[in-house]
Enzyme design. Structure first.
Site, PDB file in Angstrom:
ATOM      1  N   HIS A  19       0.828  -1.214   0.000  1.00  0.00           N
ATOM      2  CA  HIS A  19       0.000   0.000   0.000  1.00  0.00           C
ATOM      3  C   HIS A  19       0.861   1.263   0.000  1.00  0.00           C
ATOM      4  CE1 HIS A  19      -3.729  -2.150   0.398  1.00  0.00           C
ATOM      5  NE2 HIS A  19      -3.337  -2.748   1.499  1.00  0.00           N
ATOM      6  N   GLU A  67      -6.826 -12.272   6.111  1.00  0.00           N
ATOM      7  CA  GLU A  67      -7.565 -11.029   5.906  1.00  0.00           C
ATOM      8  C   GLU A  67      -8.998 -11.236   5.452  1.00  0.00           C
ATOM      9  OE1 GLU A  67      -4.856  -7.746   4.296  1.00  0.00           O
ATOM     10  OE2 GLU A  67      -4.063  -9.529   3.294  1.00  0.00           O
ATOM     11  N   ASP A  81      -9.193  -5.374   6.665  1.00  0.00           N
ATOM     12  CA  ASP A  81      -9.716  -6.184   5.568  1.00  0.00           C
ATOM     13  C   ASP A  81     -10.576  -7.323   6.082  1.00  0.00           C
ATOM     14  OD1 ASP A  81      -8.784  -4.768   3.403  1.00  0.00           O
ATOM     15  OD2 ASP A  81      -6.890  -5.844   3.285  1.00  0.00           O
TER      16      ASP A  81
END
Length: 281
Positions: A60, A165, A191
């Site tokens: 990310h 996740e 998530d």
């Protein structure tokens, strides 16, 4: 087979995995995720603050491999363990970041045993995996180490961490942990909450139930000298959730707390600015 002499050379050369040692001692291990500061200073900054590891986030963020390698070196030389979260489970990410100096690889969205096997394949040298042998590795201080020994010692010290996740991953966690070479799990709480239909509700009882299932699976997998620890991500702003997860874990395996760096810098700067802006009486 590696000779004892070659193994001594390799074990003397490798940087110690202090993060792994902290967990093995039954203590909580902490890591800061480098996204805002990704230069040669971050290792010492994190060490001064008391963290055990620096995690480079390549999933990310816009951080590239060359920048990441500098952060790895910074962490190693500061006595911390460099970890990396790669964007995908391919050799072009896993093997290259490990070759660049990471002592642990965190792979997102591992939902099945087959996906976990792919992670191990590119993370571990033979016989556990198929990672290609590289000379002059940073984890061995760029020293020349006999390959047969370096592969074995690197396997011992390199952590393979699968991220849990999704609800699918929670349901398959026993199968994921049955894969030889998987060392740890890291729960991506945001998530996971999204997958459970409770987006943003990180204190929901479904989160605690999911962590309890993951911890129970890790306890079942912790046998014959193996110990599987669990990390928590996305909860730096929820200390009450962190405290409850750690203290209610009867298996004592939820022992790794990760935080992103930019909320910490923002908070510290806001406090400093507020103090200075209010000096006039």
């Amino acid at each position: 087979m590696a000779s004892q002499e070659d193994l001594v050379i390799a074990r003397n050369a490798i940087f110690p995995n202090t993060f792994k040692a902290t967990l093995s001692a039954g203590k909580i291990a902490t890591s800061v995720m480098a996204r805002a500061v990704t230069n040669h200073t971050i290792g010492q900054i994190a060490a001064n603050a008391g963290f055990h590891a620096v995690m480079v986030d390549m999933e990310h963020s816009a951080v590239g491999l060359e920048t990441a390698s500098g952060v790895f070196a910074s962490a190693l030389n500061a006595g911390l363990t460099p970890l990396v979260r790669v964007p995908a489970a391919g050799a072009e990410w896993i093997s290259r970041t490990l070759d660049a100096g990471a002592l642990g690889v965190i792979v997102p969205h591992v939902n099945t045993a087959a996906e976990a096997r792919a992670v191990v394949k590119y993370s571990k040298f033979s016989p556990l995996g198929e990672r290609s042998i590289s000379g002059g590795m940073p984890i061995f201080r760029l020293r020349s180490v006999p390959n047969v020994a370096s592969s074995l010692v690197a396997n011992e010290n390199t952590l393979v961490i699968c991220m849990i996740e999704t609800e699918e991953a929670v349901n398959n966690v026993d199968d994921i942990l049955a894969v030889e070479g998987v060392d740890m799990l890291h729960v991506g709480t945001n998530d996971l909450a999204d997958s459970l239909g409770i987006t943003g509700d990180l204190g929901n009882e479904k989160i605690f139930a999911a962590y309890a299932r993951i911890s129970a699976a890790a306890a079942r997998a912790s046998a014959n000298g193996r110990k599987v620890y669990i990390g928590m991500g996305g909860l730096q702003g929820r200390p009450e959730v962190l405290r409850r997860l750690v203290n209610e874990d009867k298996n004592k395996l939820i022992r790794w707390i990760s935080t992103a760096d930019f909320p910490l810098y923002t908070q510290a700067l806001e406090e400093c600015a507020t103090t200075m802006n209010n000096l006039l009486e």
